[in-house]
Design an enzyme around this catalytic site. Structure first.
Site, PDB file in Angstrom:
ATOM      1  N   TYR A  33       5.227  -5.505  -3.597  1.00 19.52           N
ATOM      2  CA  TYR A  33       4.432  -6.750  -3.898  1.00 19.52           C
ATOM      3  C   TYR A  33       3.236  -6.831  -2.721  1.00 19.52           C
ATOM      4  CZ  TYR A  33       3.355 -11.505  -4.375  1.00 19.52           C
ATOM      5  OH  TYR A  33       2.739 -13.088  -4.362  1.00 19.52           O
TER       6      TYR A  33
ATOM      7  N   ASP B 133       0.684  -2.280   3.690  1.00 16.95           N
ATOM      8  CA  ASP B 133       0.957  -3.700   3.597  1.00 16.95           C
ATOM      9  C   ASP B 133       2.454  -3.910   4.655  1.00 16.95           C
ATOM     10  OD1 ASP B 133       1.628  -6.184   3.215  1.00 16.95           O
ATOM     11  OD2 ASP B 133       1.338  -6.137   1.062  1.00 16.95           O
TER      12      ASP B 133
ATOM     13  N   LYS C 215       3.171 -13.542   7.391  1.00 14.40           N
ATOM     14  CA  LYS C 215       4.331 -13.856   8.020  1.00 14.40           C
ATOM     15  C   LYS C 215       4.506 -13.898   9.461  1.00 14.40           C
ATOM     16  CE  LYS C 215       6.135 -13.194   3.213  1.00 14.40           C
ATOM     17  NZ  LYS C 215       6.006 -12.236   2.223  1.00 14.40           N
TER      18      LYS C 215
HETATM   19  C1  LIG Z   1       4.870 -11.986   1.344  1.00 11.30           C
HETATM   20  C2  LIG Z   1       4.020 -10.917   1.001  1.00 11.30           C
HETATM   21  C3  LIG Z   1       2.841 -10.753   0.631  1.00 11.30           C
HETATM   22  C4  LIG Z   1       1.914 -11.864   0.169  1.00 11.30           C
HETATM   23  O1  LIG Z   1       1.821 -13.141   1.285  1.00 11.30           O
HETATM   24  P1  LIG Z   1       1.429 -14.605   0.789  1.00 11.30           P
HETATM   25  O2  LIG Z   1       1.259 -15.091   2.313  1.00 11.30           O
HETATM   26  O3  LIG Z   1       2.654 -14.912   0.222  1.00 11.30           O
HETATM   27  O4  LIG Z   1       0.217 -14.783   0.110  1.00 11.30           O
HETATM   28  C5  LIG Z   1       2.132  -9.709   0.346  1.00 11.30           C
HETATM   29  N1  LIG Z   1       2.731  -8.563   0.869  1.00 11.30           N
HETATM   30  C6  LIG Z   1       4.163  -8.262   1.156  1.00 11.30           C
HETATM   31  C7  LIG Z   1       4.555  -7.100   1.511  1.00 11.30           C
HETATM   32  C8  LIG Z   1       4.696  -9.651   1.295  1.00 11.30           C
HETATM   33  O5  LIG Z   1       6.036  -9.428   1.466  1.00 11.30           O
END
Ligand SMILES: *Cc1c(COP(=O)(O)O)cnc(C)c1O
Length: 435
Positions: free
Chosen positions: A146, A241, A274
């Site tokens: 994601y 990511d 995060k």
């Molecule tokens: C949480 C997450 C996102 C999206 O971040 P948001 O702040 O919720 O938009 C993208 N990539 C990864 C791997 C994530 O865990």
């Protein structure tokens, strides 16, 4: 009629009348596990309390950011101080430089940083940058990873090997995902085929190095090594990511973990979120100077944000990073996480429940499967009904894990040995009912 005394239920009813599904992010609604979402009243340390005043040991930590637990004194102080100086200016501040410098000092692959407000925004912007910098359109992503909810990333695999994907959401025109190739995680043969066919048109390959959005699945070292080699060979950017893994699995992120296994390893671009906001809306992306200088106002790739680098969020993020870089922080966090995971494994084994689990730093995952899965379709063979019984059993006993079997779990430095012990004994009781 007697009035409903369950405040979670009354709040949920009220929420559903005014907010679609009663929540502002879908997984909070408990659709996967059934039952009523717990409305949080307050949080402190390793715990939060719901609207009925019931306490839960918190293993979601706002889905990753709360690595110090809730209400850490140093972070509270930094945020309170920042608030007194104003909420937002729309003009640059010193703290943005400090945070960017801090990120670059912790991640050797990052020379320059752009701050944004959400992981979605960071991932979307990193892809635009990769496309702008390479002059190419196509991107690779992996099933089960994601990267936020930008249109081009809401895609599942197409019908055949190395075909382009289909939107996973209504409202995404097929044309928008026409350039997104979706491959199976940890499948080297498929990766090689995709590069053989599309290599010259690929702007980037984006990956969650330790995937936390299909529970917890590591990219195997030979697979990651091949991703790096093929990107280099074909002139595509390798985009990590690390919104979830950054400053969570290790101080140097997942890229640090892979650099220990693959000499000289580094991604081209990194996407962060995060933990770097410590619970405030803050995210970032960064990489080599030559690529980052393609961004506006220096270069032709447009990107902007009214609240980007927000002064309160940067204060929160900086105070959080300052704590986690203290000597021994990650050793202690990893030990707590490992103790939890080993305890859960032993409790499941005692009760004859098929179970596998893995962890790195302050992130963990477990499966009601005898062996760790290596890709999304294997993850999905997990027993959903059994997971739901486990989830509710733990919830009843005051342990809050992610309300869906495809989500990772998080331990904070505020989780004490007695929190971990309480969790394991709750799990033992629940496993006994599952056998
Ligand atoms: C949480 C997450 C996102 C999206 O971040 P948001 O702040 O919720 O938009 C993208 N990539 C990864 C791997 C994530 O865990």
């Amino acid at each position: 009629m007697t009035p409903n005394t369950d405040r979670n239920e009354t709040l949920f009813e009220r929420a559903r009348r005014i907010i679609p599904g009663g929540v502002n992010s879908p997984v909070r609604a408990f659709r996967a596990v059934g039952g009523t979402p717990r409305f949080v009243q307050r949080a402190q340390g390793s715990c939060f309390w719901d609207a009925n005043g019931k306490r839960y040991i918190d293993y979601i930590g706002s889905w990753g950011p709360m690595i110090l637990g809730h209400g850490h004194p140093a972070v509270l102080e930094a945020v309170q101080k920042a608030v007194m100086d104003g909420f937002s200016y729309g003009a640059p501040t010193e703290r943005e430089i400090e945070l960017a410098e801090e990120i670059a000092s912790l991640l050797p692959s990052v020379e320059m940083v752009r701050l944004v407000s959400s992981g979605t925004e960071a991932a979307m912007s990193a892809i635009r940058l990769a496309r702008g910098a390479t002059g190419r359109s196509k991107i690779i992503k992996f099933e089960g990873c994601y990267h936020g909810h930008a249109d081009a990333l809401l895609v599942k695999a197409g019908s055949g090997l190395a075909t382009f994907g289909n939107p996973t959401s209504a409202g995404v025109p097929p044309e928008v995902v026409l350039h997104t190739l979706v491959l199976e995680y940890n499948n080297i043969a498929q990766l090689e085929e995709a590069f053989a066919v599309h290599g010259a048109e690929l702007a980037c390959l984006m990956i969650e190095p330790i995937a936390g959005n299909m529970n917890f699945v590591r990219a195997q070292v030979p697979f990651m090594k091949r991703c790096r080699e093929l990107c280099t060979q074909h002139g595509a950017l390798l985009v990590f990511d690390e919104v979830m893994t950054g400053f969570r699995v290790a101080l140097g992120g997942a890229q640090g973990v892979y650099a220990r296994a693959i000499p000289g390893f580094a991604p081209d671009l990194s996407v962060l979120g995060k933990v770097i906001g410590g619970g405030m809306p803050l995210a970032a992306f960064g990489g080599p100077r030559s690529v980052m200088e393609q961004l506006a106002p220096l270069g032709p790739v447009y990107q902007a944000g009214t609240l980007s680098g927000n002064p309160v969020a940067t204060a929160c993020g900086l105070a959080t990073l300052k704590e986690i870089r203290k000597t021994g922080f990650f050793d202690k966090l990893a030990l707590s996480t490992r103790t939890l995971v080993d305890g859960l494994k032993a409790a499941a084994a005692e009760n004859g429940v098929p179970f596998s689990a893995d962890c790195e730093g302050g992130m963990f995952g477990f499966f009601l499967l005898p062996q760790l899965p290596e890709n999304y379709s294997r993850v999905m063979t997990s027993d959903g009904a059994r997971f739901n019984r486990l989830f509710h059993g733990l919830l009843d006993r005051g342990v809050y894990i992610a309300p869906a079997l495809y989500e990772a779990g998080f331990v904070s430095s505020a989780h004490s040995p007695s929190d971990i012990a309480e969790t394991i004994s709750a799990a033992k009781e629940v496993f006994a009912t599952l056998a």
